[in-house]
Design an enzyme around this catalytic site. Structure first.
Site, short mmCIF file in Angstrom:
data_model
loop_
_atom_site.label_atom_id
_atom_site.label_comp_id
_atom_site.label_asym_id
_atom_site.label_seq_id
_atom_site.Cartn_x
_atom_site.Cartn_y
_atom_site.Cartn_z
N SER A 1 -10.91 0.25 3.31
CA SER A 1 -10.10 -0.01 4.65
C SER A 1 -9.22 1.18 5.31
O SER A 1 -8.54 1.73 4.71
CB SER A 1 -9.35 -1.18 4.58
OG SER A 1 -10.05 -2.48 4.30
N GLU B 1 -4.38 3.43 6.47
CA GLU B 1 -3.88 3.24 5.08
C GLU B 1 -4.35 4.44 4.52
O GLU B 1 -3.95 4.91 3.27
CB GLU B 1 -4.80 2.03 4.61
CG GLU B 1 -4.77 1.74 3.45
CD GLU B 1 -5.36 0.37 2.63
OE1 GLU B 1 -5.27 -0.62 3.34
OE2 GLU B 1 -5.90 0.46 1.56
N ARG C 1 0.83 -1.27 0.12
CA ARG C 1 -0.10 0.04 -0.03
C ARG C 1 0.86 1.39 -0.03
O ARG C 1 0.15 2.25 0.56
CB ARG C 1 -1.09 -0.11 1.12
CG ARG C 1 -2.17 -1.19 1.20
CD ARG C 1 -2.92 -1.03 0.06
NE ARG C 1 -3.75 -2.35 -0.05
CZ ARG C 1 -3.35 -3.39 -0.83
NH1 ARG C 1 -2.31 -3.39 -1.52
NH2 ARG C 1 -4.28 -4.45 -0.64
C1 LIG Z 1 -15.18 0.83 -1.17
C2 LIG Z 1 -13.68 0.98 -1.54
C3 LIG Z 1 -13.12 -0.28 -1.65
C4 LIG Z 1 -11.57 -0.38 -1.58
N1 LIG Z 1 -11.16 -1.34 -1.87
C5 LIG Z 1 -9.60 -1.26 -1.79
C6 LIG Z 1 -8.87 -2.62 -2.11
O1 LIG Z 1 -9.45 -3.60 -2.34
N2 LIG Z 1 -7.43 -2.54 -2.21
C7 LIG Z 1 -6.69 -1.22 -2.17
O2 LIG Z 1 -5.77 -1.06 -2.23
N3 LIG Z 1 -7.66 -0.03 -1.96
C8 LIG Z 1 -8.99 0.02 -1.90
N4 LIG Z 1 -9.49 0.94 -1.56
C9 LIG Z 1 -9.00 2.31 -1.57
C10 LIG Z 1 -8.69 2.94 -2.76
O3 LIG Z 1 -9.60 2.91 -3.61
C11 LIG Z 1 -7.48 2.82 -3.54
O4 LIG Z 1 -6.21 3.16 -2.52
C12 LIG Z 1 -7.21 3.86 -4.90
O5 LIG Z 1 -6.19 3.24 -5.52
C13 LIG Z 1 -7.19 5.11 -4.36
O6 LIG Z 1 -7.19 5.94 -5.87
P1 LIG Z 1 -7.81 7.23 -5.81
O7 LIG Z 1 -7.74 7.65 -7.30
O8 LIG Z 1 -9.15 7.52 -5.27
O9 LIG Z 1 -6.77 7.89 -5.05
P2 LIG Z 1 -6.89 9.37 -3.88
O10 LIG Z 1 -7.81 8.91 -2.68
O11 LIG Z 1 -7.52 10.45 -4.53
O12 LIG Z 1 -5.37 9.71 -3.52
C14 LIG Z 1 -4.80 8.89 -2.77
C15 LIG Z 1 -3.33 9.35 -2.83
O13 LIG Z 1 -2.74 8.88 -4.16
C16 LIG Z 1 -2.16 10.19 -4.57
N5 LIG Z 1 -2.52 10.57 -6.11
C17 LIG Z 1 -3.54 10.39 -6.58
N6 LIG Z 1 -3.63 10.59 -7.80
C18 LIG Z 1 -2.19 10.62 -8.06
C19 LIG Z 1 -1.30 10.97 -9.24
N7 LIG Z 1 -1.90 10.81 -10.45
N8 LIG Z 1 -0.07 10.90 -9.00
C20 LIG Z 1 0.61 10.85 -7.85
N9 LIG Z 1 -0.31 10.60 -6.66
C21 LIG Z 1 -1.57 10.47 -7.08
C22 LIG Z 1 -3.17 11.30 -3.73
O14 LIG Z 1 -2.27 12.56 -3.54
C23 LIG Z 1 -3.26 10.53 -2.45
O15 LIG Z 1 -2.05 10.72 -1.79
C24 LIG Z 1 -11.01 0.94 -1.71
C25 LIG Z 1 -11.57 2.51 -1.37
C26 LIG Z 1 -13.21 2.05 -1.29
C27 LIG Z 1 -13.84 3.53 -1.10
#
Ligand SMILES: Cc1cc2nc3c(=O)[nH]c(=O)nc-3n(C[C@H](O)[C@H](O)[C@H](O)COP(=O)(O)OP(=O)(O)OC[C@H]3O[C@@H](n4cnc5c(N)ncnc54)[C@H](O)[C@@H]3O)c2cc1C
Length: 314
Positions: free
Chosen positions: A235, A305, A186
């Site tokens: 999570s 996380e 992660r």
């Molecule tokens: C219902 C649900 C289920 C989920 N299940 C999982 C799972 O099974 N496994 C898992 O790993 N995660 C899970 N997640 C968490 C989440 O979806 C992941 O971590 C996802 O990859 C985050 O992507 P995001 O675009 O929403 O990032 P954001 O939440 O917008 O950002 C997360 C981080 O990434 C950085 N970031 C975003 N875009 C970029 C970019 N282009 N360049 C550099 N940094 C960037 C942001 O600055 C921040 O620090 C879940 C979330 C939800 C709501």
């Protein structure tokens, strides 16, 4: 940062005029960020800028570097808790050309090329239709490709297991360039200043029907085990080595604990759900309470996380 009141904007009139001149209505000022997050929580950004091309991102990086304005890149907002005081400086959202997805069969492999703002859900569906083996491990994760890269998102396998190359843009090297990345549980070695612009992923090719069946089974399991009817961020805590955070949280009796409008889910103890206009402070207080209880009962210090960003005003 814990502050009693949000600090004043870092942007002056010349910054606003630069951003408005360059981006027109795609630069929003004092824009509340709650609607841009899956938790529906978060105060305003000094500026929220929607960027549609690599050249635009390079311009914003140069401007912010010269003016020493902090930047935060927002993906789909599915893994962040933004403080009620919001974020000072520039919040960057990618779209336009960054949303592209191309899935191709090359020899015995499926190769996916995607921009950072592409939806992981669309990517997994496209890759599954070509029989990308292992894509099911990314199915149902509701983020963008850039966010998934930064987080090394996944389940039994992680996105880093499939990456061929990653292109980033940084304040000191604003044009897109390839970088080599280390992947951990992660998190990754991608620098805080680097914005992922695009990636390519490679999968072995298998039978599309089998890959789709595996993916659908995993999506059904998520629906049964996750409280998807309430705003949440997945999570909240990482799993400790050889343990599940959810099991420890359930064992301290935290299911149903509530602070303000935030509640530990009764369905999945590692999820905190926004049941009634929760504030960031409600969630942060609940996270701290859960963490303390697990530490006292099991001696395990849970690590968040979700990324906590911005100002947590009292
Ligand atoms: C219902 C649900 C289920 C989920 N299940 C999982 C799972 O099974 N496994 C898992 O790993 N995660 C899970 N997640 C968490 C989440 O979806 C992941 O971590 C996802 O990859 C985050 O992507 P995001 O675009 O929403 O990032 P954001 O939440 O917008 O950002 C997360 C981080 O990434 C950085 N970031 C975003 N875009 C970029 C970019 N282009 N360049 C550099 N940094 C960037 C942001 O600055 C921040 O620090 C879940 C979330 C939800 C709501």
């Amino acid at each position: 940062m814990n502050v009693a009141q949000r600090t004043p904007t870092l942007l002056d009139a010349s910054d606003r005029s630069f951003l408005t001149g360059r981006f027109g209505p795609r630069a929003l000022f004092d824009e509340p960020l709650a609607p841009y997050t899956s938790w529906r929580i978060g105060g305003p950004a000094d500026a929220l800028i929607s960027i549609e091309a690599a050249s635009e991102l390079a311009d914003v990086l140069r401007w912010s570097f010269k003016r020493r304005i902090p930047r935060f890149v927002l993906g789909s907002g599915s893994n962040i808790l933004i403080g009620d005081g919001g974020i000072r400086g520039a919040v960057i959202r990618l779209g336009g050309e960054f949303a592209s997805i191309d899935v191709a069969t090359e020899g015995e492999e499926v190769v996916v090329r995607a921009g950072a703002s592409a939806s992981l859900a669309l990517l997994t569906a496209g890759a599954a239709s070509k029989g990308a083996v292992g894509i099911g491990s990314l199915a149902g994760i509701p983020g963008s490709v850039g966010g998934a890269l930064r987080m090394n998102a996944g389940t039994d396998k992680e996105i880093g297991d499939f990456v061929r190359d990653v292109w980033v843009q940084t304040p000191t090297k604003p044009d897109a360039h390839p970088v080599s990345v280390q992947y951990y549980y992660r998190h990754t070695s991608i620098g805080r200043d680097a914005i992922v612009a695009r990636v390519s992923l490679v999968f072995a090719q298998g039978d599309p029907a089998g890959v789709r069946a595996d993916m659908n089974a995993r999506l059904r399991r998520r629906k049964d085990t996750q409280p998807l009817q309430f705003p949440n961020a997945g999570s909240c805590f990482r799993n400790p080595p050889d343990e599940r955070a959810g099991r420890l949280i359930e064992a301290v009796g935290a299911k149903g604990w509530r602070v303000g409008g935030a509640e530990v889910s009764g369905l999945h103890a590692n999820f905190i759900v926004n049941v009634d206009s929760a504030t960031a402070l409600d969630v942060a207080t609940l996270l701290a309470r859960v963490r303390r209880a697990v530490l006292e009962q099991f001696g395990v210090e849970l690590q968040p996380e979700v990324h906590m960003v911005g100002e947590f005003v009292a």
